[in-house]
Design a protein around this motif. Sequence first.
Motif, mmCIF file in Angstrom:
data_model
loop_
_atom_site.group_PDB
_atom_site.id
_atom_site.type_symbol
_atom_site.label_atom_id
_atom_site.label_comp_id
_atom_site.label_asym_id
_atom_site.label_seq_id
_atom_site.Cartn_x
_atom_site.Cartn_y
_atom_site.Cartn_z
ATOM 1 N N MET A 1 -4.429 0.144 7.225
ATOM 2 C CA MET A 1 -4.457 0.742 5.897
ATOM 3 C C MET A 1 -5.819 1.399 5.683
ATOM 4 S SD MET A 1 -4.028 -1.022 2.077
ATOM 5 C CE MET A 1 -2.461 -1.779 2.410
ATOM 6 N N ASP A 2 -5.813 2.531 5.088
ATOM 7 C CA ASP A 2 -7.018 3.270 4.764
ATOM 8 C C ASP A 2 -7.915 2.442 3.834
ATOM 9 O OD1 ASP A 2 -8.064 5.360 2.429
ATOM 10 O OD2 ASP A 2 -8.379 6.068 4.491
ATOM 11 N N TYR A 3 -9.240 2.544 4.033
ATOM 12 C CA TYR A 3 -10.173 1.740 3.243
ATOM 13 C C TYR A 3 -10.011 1.960 1.741
ATOM 14 C CZ TYR A 3 -14.388 -0.112 1.183
ATOM 15 O OH TYR A 3 -15.247 -0.813 0.386
ATOM 16 N N SER A 4 -9.848 3.192 1.300
ATOM 17 C CA SER A 4 -9.711 3.448 -0.137
ATOM 18 C C SER A 4 -8.444 2.800 -0.691
ATOM 19 C CB SER A 4 -9.736 4.945 -0.441
ATOM 20 O OG SER A 4 -8.692 5.602 0.233
ATOM 21 N N LEU A 5 -7.388 2.736 0.112
ATOM 22 C CA LEU A 5 -6.172 2.036 -0.324
ATOM 23 C C LEU A 5 -6.414 0.532 -0.440
ATOM 24 C CD1 LEU A 5 -3.399 3.899 1.692
ATOM 25 C CD2 LEU A 5 -3.923 4.093 -0.741
ATOM 26 N N LYS A 6 -7.222 -0.006 0.467
ATOM 27 C CA LYS A 6 -7.551 -1.439 0.405
ATOM 28 C C LYS A 6 -8.357 -1.752 -0.848
ATOM 29 C CE LYS A 6 -7.296 -2.289 5.312
ATOM 30 N NZ LYS A 6 -7.931 -2.831 6.501
ATOM 31 N N VAL A 7 -9.293 -0.869 -1.193
ATOM 32 C CA VAL A 7 -10.077 -1.065 -2.415
ATOM 33 C C VAL A 7 -9.151 -1.053 -3.625
ATOM 34 C CG1 VAL A 7 -11.811 -0.064 -3.959
ATOM 35 C CG2 VAL A 7 -12.233 -0.145 -1.505
ATOM 36 N N MET A 8 -8.260 -0.074 -3.686
ATOM 37 C CA MET A 8 -7.335 0.027 -4.823
ATOM 38 C C MET A 8 -6.404 -1.177 -4.884
ATOM 39 S SD MET A 8 -8.364 2.443 -6.571
ATOM 40 C CE MET A 8 -7.103 2.244 -7.799
ATOM 41 N N SER A 9 -5.923 -1.634 -3.741
ATOM 42 C CA SER A 9 -5.037 -2.791 -3.701
ATOM 43 C C SER A 9 -5.762 -4.049 -4.184
ATOM 44 C CB SER A 9 -4.518 -2.990 -2.276
ATOM 45 O OG SER A 9 -3.723 -4.138 -2.202
ATOM 46 N N ALA A 10 -6.997 -4.252 -3.711
ATOM 47 C CA ALA A 10 -7.780 -5.421 -4.133
ATOM 48 C C ALA A 10 -8.121 -5.322 -5.619
ATOM 49 C CB ALA A 10 -9.054 -5.536 -3.299
ATOM 50 N N PHE A 11 -8.477 -4.131 -6.083
ATOM 51 C CA PHE A 11 -8.786 -3.929 -7.499
ATOM 52 C C PHE A 11 -7.561 -4.239 -8.352
ATOM 53 C CE2 PHE A 11 -8.974 -1.218 -11.296
ATOM 54 C CZ PHE A 11 -10.162 -1.669 -11.859
#
Length: 107
Positions: A1-11
């Motif tokens: 998964m793309d890093y920005s997607l991981k940030v959004m998912s965690a957020f």
Amino acid sequence: MDYSLKVMSAFTSAKEKIDKYVREDNILSFVIGKTDSIENRQSDERYEGYKLYEIAEDTPEIINRLEKSLILLFNVDAQYNEWHEKQNEGGQGNEAADKLYVAIKPK
């Protein structure tokens, strides 16, 4: 998964947990952190009175970056700034941490 997607998912995951307490008017504060054992962290005396929720699991490098990103987001987001315990920029401590959590202190 793309890093920005991981940030959004965690957020999003953290936000859902926090919002539940906000809706119930039952939150004093919250903090973002990382660990390699949620159970051990929950039993740490620093988190007495908090409820910890895992919001992401990945490599230590990714978790470290996610922690820094979420701390920054919550420090500048006016909606959550009221409850977010002021933290340094994150990324320190346990270098083997592969889990990211939100610790919520209810009223």
